[in-house]
Design a protein around this motif. Structure first.
Motif, mmCIF file in Angstrom:
data_model
loop_
_atom_site.group_PDB
_atom_site.id
_atom_site.type_symbol
_atom_site.label_atom_id
_atom_site.label_comp_id
_atom_site.label_asym_id
_atom_site.label_seq_id
_atom_site.Cartn_x
_atom_site.Cartn_y
_atom_site.Cartn_z
ATOM 1 N N ARG A 89 0.317 -0.993 -0.080
ATOM 2 C CA ARG A 89 -0.259 0.481 -0.187
ATOM 3 C C ARG A 89 0.725 1.585 -0.227
ATOM 4 N NH1 ARG A 89 -5.523 1.327 3.560
ATOM 5 N NH2 ARG A 89 -6.225 3.109 2.601
ATOM 6 N N LEU A 90 0.728 2.137 -0.948
ATOM 7 C CA LEU A 90 1.376 3.145 -1.505
ATOM 8 C C LEU A 90 0.537 3.880 -0.270
ATOM 9 C CD1 LEU A 90 1.718 3.037 -5.297
ATOM 10 C CD2 LEU A 90 3.838 2.778 -3.359
ATOM 11 N N GLU A 91 1.522 5.138 0.329
ATOM 12 C CA GLU A 91 1.320 6.105 1.466
ATOM 13 C C GLU A 91 0.093 7.353 0.271
ATOM 14 O OE1 GLU A 91 4.064 8.621 2.694
ATOM 15 O OE2 GLU A 91 5.537 9.245 1.194
ATOM 16 N N GLY A 92 -0.230 8.022 0.786
ATOM 17 C CA GLY A 92 -1.110 9.599 0.485
ATOM 18 C C GLY A 92 -2.536 8.906 0.228
ATOM 19 N N GLN A 93 -3.020 10.528 0.047
ATOM 20 C CA GLN A 93 -4.734 10.356 -0.210
ATOM 21 C C GLN A 93 -4.952 10.788 -2.161
ATOM 22 O OE1 GLN A 93 -6.397 14.641 0.506
ATOM 23 N NE2 GLN A 93 -4.335 14.958 1.494
ATOM 24 N N LEU A 94 -6.063 10.305 -2.306
ATOM 25 C CA LEU A 94 -6.303 10.438 -3.425
ATOM 26 C C LEU A 94 -6.925 11.464 -3.869
ATOM 27 C CD1 LEU A 94 -7.227 7.944 -6.490
ATOM 28 C CD2 LEU A 94 -9.543 8.235 -5.606
ATOM 29 N N LEU A 95 -5.971 12.434 -5.520
ATOM 30 C CA LEU A 95 -5.608 13.160 -5.699
ATOM 31 C C LEU A 95 -7.042 13.624 -6.128
ATOM 32 C CD1 LEU A 95 -4.477 15.621 -6.892
ATOM 33 C CD2 LEU A 95 -3.507 15.071 -8.854
ATOM 34 N N GLU A 96 -8.221 13.187 -7.112
ATOM 35 C CA GLU A 96 -9.920 13.792 -7.024
ATOM 36 C C GLU A 96 -10.158 14.257 -6.098
ATOM 37 O OE1 GLU A 96 -12.528 14.995 -9.268
ATOM 38 O OE2 GLU A 96 -10.539 14.221 -10.209
ATOM 39 N N PRO A 97 -10.070 13.596 -4.584
ATOM 40 C CA PRO A 97 -11.291 14.325 -3.952
ATOM 41 C C PRO A 97 -10.635 16.048 -3.387
ATOM 42 C CG PRO A 97 -11.208 12.650 -3.400
ATOM 43 C CD PRO A 97 -10.114 12.415 -4.687
ATOM 44 N N LEU A 202 -1.918 9.129 -6.229
ATOM 45 C CA LEU A 202 -1.767 9.524 -4.158
ATOM 46 C C LEU A 202 -0.910 10.682 -4.643
ATOM 47 C CD1 LEU A 202 -1.786 5.664 -2.945
ATOM 48 C CD2 LEU A 202 -3.364 7.494 -3.629
ATOM 49 N N VAL A 203 -1.496 10.997 -3.262
ATOM 50 C CA VAL A 203 -0.391 12.732 -3.574
ATOM 51 C C VAL A 203 -0.578 12.986 -1.448
ATOM 52 C CG1 VAL A 203 -0.910 14.163 -5.578
ATOM 53 C CG2 VAL A 203 -2.164 14.499 -3.492
ATOM 54 N N VAL A 204 0.628 13.155 -1.228
ATOM 55 C CA VAL A 204 1.155 13.751 0.019
ATOM 56 C C VAL A 204 1.673 15.229 0.450
ATOM 57 C CG1 VAL A 204 1.663 11.248 0.225
ATOM 58 C CG2 VAL A 204 3.561 13.274 0.084
ATOM 59 N N LEU A 216 -1.700 4.746 -9.870
ATOM 60 C CA LEU A 216 -2.536 3.573 -9.578
ATOM 61 C C LEU A 216 -2.859 3.028 -10.829
ATOM 62 C CD1 LEU A 216 -4.484 4.673 -6.292
ATOM 63 C CD2 LEU A 216 -2.235 3.632 -6.308
ATOM 64 N N ASP A 217 -3.171 1.701 -10.931
ATOM 65 C CA ASP A 217 -4.186 1.133 -11.733
ATOM 66 C C ASP A 217 -3.505 1.184 -12.996
ATOM 67 O OD1 ASP A 217 -6.465 0.421 -13.716
ATOM 68 O OD2 ASP A 217 -7.202 2.328 -13.822
ATOM 69 N N LEU A 218 -2.608 0.297 -13.048
ATOM 70 C CA LEU A 218 -1.516 -0.318 -14.463
ATOM 71 C C LEU A 218 -2.349 -1.298 -15.230
ATOM 72 C CD1 LEU A 218 1.582 -1.080 -12.283
ATOM 73 C CD2 LEU A 218 0.275 0.739 -13.671
ATOM 74 N N GLU A 219 -3.991 -1.644 -15.256
ATOM 75 C CA GLU A 219 -4.376 -1.870 -15.808
ATOM 76 C C GLU A 219 -4.605 -2.175 -17.831
ATOM 77 O OE1 GLU A 219 -8.232 -2.795 -14.154
ATOM 78 O OE2 GLU A 219 -6.708 -4.007 -12.366
ATOM 79 N N ASN A 220 -4.387 -0.617 -17.943
ATOM 80 C CA ASN A 220 -4.665 0.100 -19.553
ATOM 81 C C ASN A 220 -3.820 0.144 -19.601
ATOM 82 O OD1 ASN A 220 -8.222 -0.050 -19.407
ATOM 83 N ND2 ASN A 220 -7.619 1.609 -17.765
ATOM 84 N N VAL A 221 -2.430 -0.417 -19.134
ATOM 85 C CA VAL A 221 -0.983 -0.030 -20.377
ATOM 86 C C VAL A 221 -1.205 -0.987 -21.787
ATOM 87 C CG1 VAL A 221 0.649 -0.675 -20.665
ATOM 88 C CG2 VAL A 221 0.768 0.310 -17.869
ATOM 89 N N LEU A 222 -0.287 0.008 -22.768
ATOM 90 C CA LEU A 222 -0.455 -0.244 -23.612
ATOM 91 C C LEU A 222 0.941 0.966 -24.767
ATOM 92 C CD1 LEU A 222 -0.544 2.475 -25.809
ATOM 93 C CD2 LEU A 222 -2.736 2.184 -25.187
ATOM 94 N N ALA A 223 1.400 -0.617 -25.349
ATOM 95 C CA ALA A 223 2.494 0.263 -26.319
ATOM 96 C C ALA A 223 2.490 1.454 -27.197
ATOM 97 C CB ALA A 223 3.390 -1.344 -26.727
ATOM 98 N N GLY A 224 2.799 3.065 -27.220
ATOM 99 C CA GLY A 224 2.539 3.696 -28.311
ATOM 100 C C GLY A 224 3.379 4.442 -28.364
ATOM 101 N N ASP A 225 2.582 5.606 -28.797
ATOM 102 C CA ASP A 225 2.957 6.835 -29.001
ATOM 103 C C ASP A 225 2.977 8.196 -27.534
ATOM 104 O OD1 ASP A 225 3.809 9.559 -29.939
ATOM 105 O OD2 ASP A 225 2.419 9.216 -31.427
ATOM 106 N N PRO A 226 4.490 8.308 -27.497
ATOM 107 C CA PRO A 226 4.230 9.757 -25.705
ATOM 108 C C PRO A 226 3.308 10.249 -26.206
ATOM 109 C CG PRO A 226 6.671 9.512 -26.677
ATOM 110 C CD PRO A 226 5.965 9.009 -27.540
ATOM 111 N N LEU A 227 2.958 10.884 -26.719
ATOM 112 C CA LEU A 227 1.921 11.654 -27.197
ATOM 113 C C LEU A 227 0.695 11.195 -26.620
ATOM 114 C CD1 LEU A 227 2.807 14.091 -30.220
ATOM 115 C CD2 LEU A 227 3.597 15.165 -27.881
ATOM 116 N N LEU A 228 -0.113 10.610 -27.033
ATOM 117 C CA LEU A 228 -1.222 9.389 -27.364
ATOM 118 C C LEU A 228 -1.383 9.338 -25.099
ATOM 119 C CD1 LEU A 228 -3.236 8.161 -28.010
ATOM 120 C CD2 LEU A 228 -2.208 5.187 -27.800
#
Length: 302
Positions: A89-97, A202-204, A216-228
């Motif tokens: 578990r990483l330290e910090g709180q979710l950035l979105e809120p 997450l941020v502290v 977080l969330d590495l489920e969508n990783v793809l091999a592509g253009d950095p600009l994408l």
């Protein structure tokens, strides 16, 4: 979606020493049930999305092998039979809120960090373009132009089949055809997180403001253009502005010529893909706003 009761049972079978009473459900986890204690995060996948566990293991292994230097969790335990993945578990709180309360300069400061993190991820290279699956790239494409042409055609077909507006479909098709040359600016595929936004950060607090402590969330990783990847980080920022985009780019470093044109074209792709996903899941409320954005971005070709 897997039920909480089933997930807890499978987690206990995978690691009997886990204190189930100490595990609290976490927000998110669209593809899995997610729990956390003070030290670990437990993800339990549904049978349908079992393969995503194997993909995450591949991605975490890639990051470890390349010593990417990004703030991601480590794998503590994986049980493929029971579909259970245990991470530190990483330290910090979710950035979105928190992001809703930040001023423009604070958001820009965070975006500079996002740019720097993405630059480090993009140092990991692939030999072909495509979605990263359980054993590598699924349906690899030799060039970015071939990959993005394939993806646009696929998403436009889905848009049409899901009842998307014919005028918008035509405008996107013409925009892609007119700007297709921009895809050729990327010569080598890189590790794209493909979902780097406030719901996955997450941020502290620190002396210099908020510091990103977890990706977080590495489920969508793809091999592509950095600009994408940069385009998605930008357009998925609900409080995006030219200042926050400039900060993202400043944190990232040097970009190729005509990068802004390519980034704007990739934003069209991300909004199209998101429209398809919402429509396919029966979520109609966000569609008008996405259509408005697609109309704005393709107005010259409408």
């Amino acid at each position: 979606m897997i039920s909480s009761e089933t997930a807890r049972r499978l987690a206990h079978e995978a690691l009997p020493e886990l204190d189930l009473d100490a595990l609290e459900p976490l927000a998110g986890g669209h593809n899995s049930a997610v729990f956390a204690s003070a030290d670990v995060v437990v993800k339990v996948y549904s049978e349908l999305l079992h393969w995503k566990l194997r993909k995450e293991l591949l991605v975490y292994r890639l990051l470890a092998e390349h010593d990417a230097g990004v703030p991601v969790a480590r794998v503590v335990h994986a049980d493929d039979e029971r579909r259970v993945l245990v991470l530190t578990r990483l330290e910090g709180q979710l950035l979105e809120p928190l992001a809703r309360t930040l001023d423009e300069e604070q958001r820009a400061a965070i975006n500079r960090q996002v740019g720097s993190i993405l630059a480090r991820l993009h140092a990991i290279r692939f030999d072909a373009f495509g979605y990263v699956g359980t054993d590598g790239i699924v349906e690899p494409h030799p060039t970015n132009a071939e990959y993005m042409s394939f993806q646009f055609e696929k998403k436009l077909r889905e848009f049409r089949d899901l009842g998307g507006d014919a005028a918008i479909h035509g405008a996107i098709s013409r925009t892609v055809e007119k700007r297709r040359r921009l895809f050729t600016g990327c010569e080598r595929a890189v590790f794209c997180h493909n979902d780097c936004h406030s719901e996955n950060l997450l941020v502290v607090p620190s002396d210099d403001g908020w510091r990103i402590s977890g990706l977080l969330d590495l489920e969508n990783v793809l091999a592509g253009d950095p600009l994408l990847d940069l385009a998605k980080a930008h357009c998925y920022d609900r409080r995006r502005s030219e200042q926050t985009l400039a900060a993202l780019v400043a944190g990232y470093g040097r970009l190729r010529d005509h990068w802004r044109e390519a980034l704007d074209l990739y934003v069209v792709y991300h909004w199209l893909e998101l429209w398809d996903w919402f429509a396919a899941t029966g979520t109609r409320e966000p569609l008008p706003a996405l259509e408005e954005e697609l109309n704005r971005l393709t107005a010259k070709e409408a």
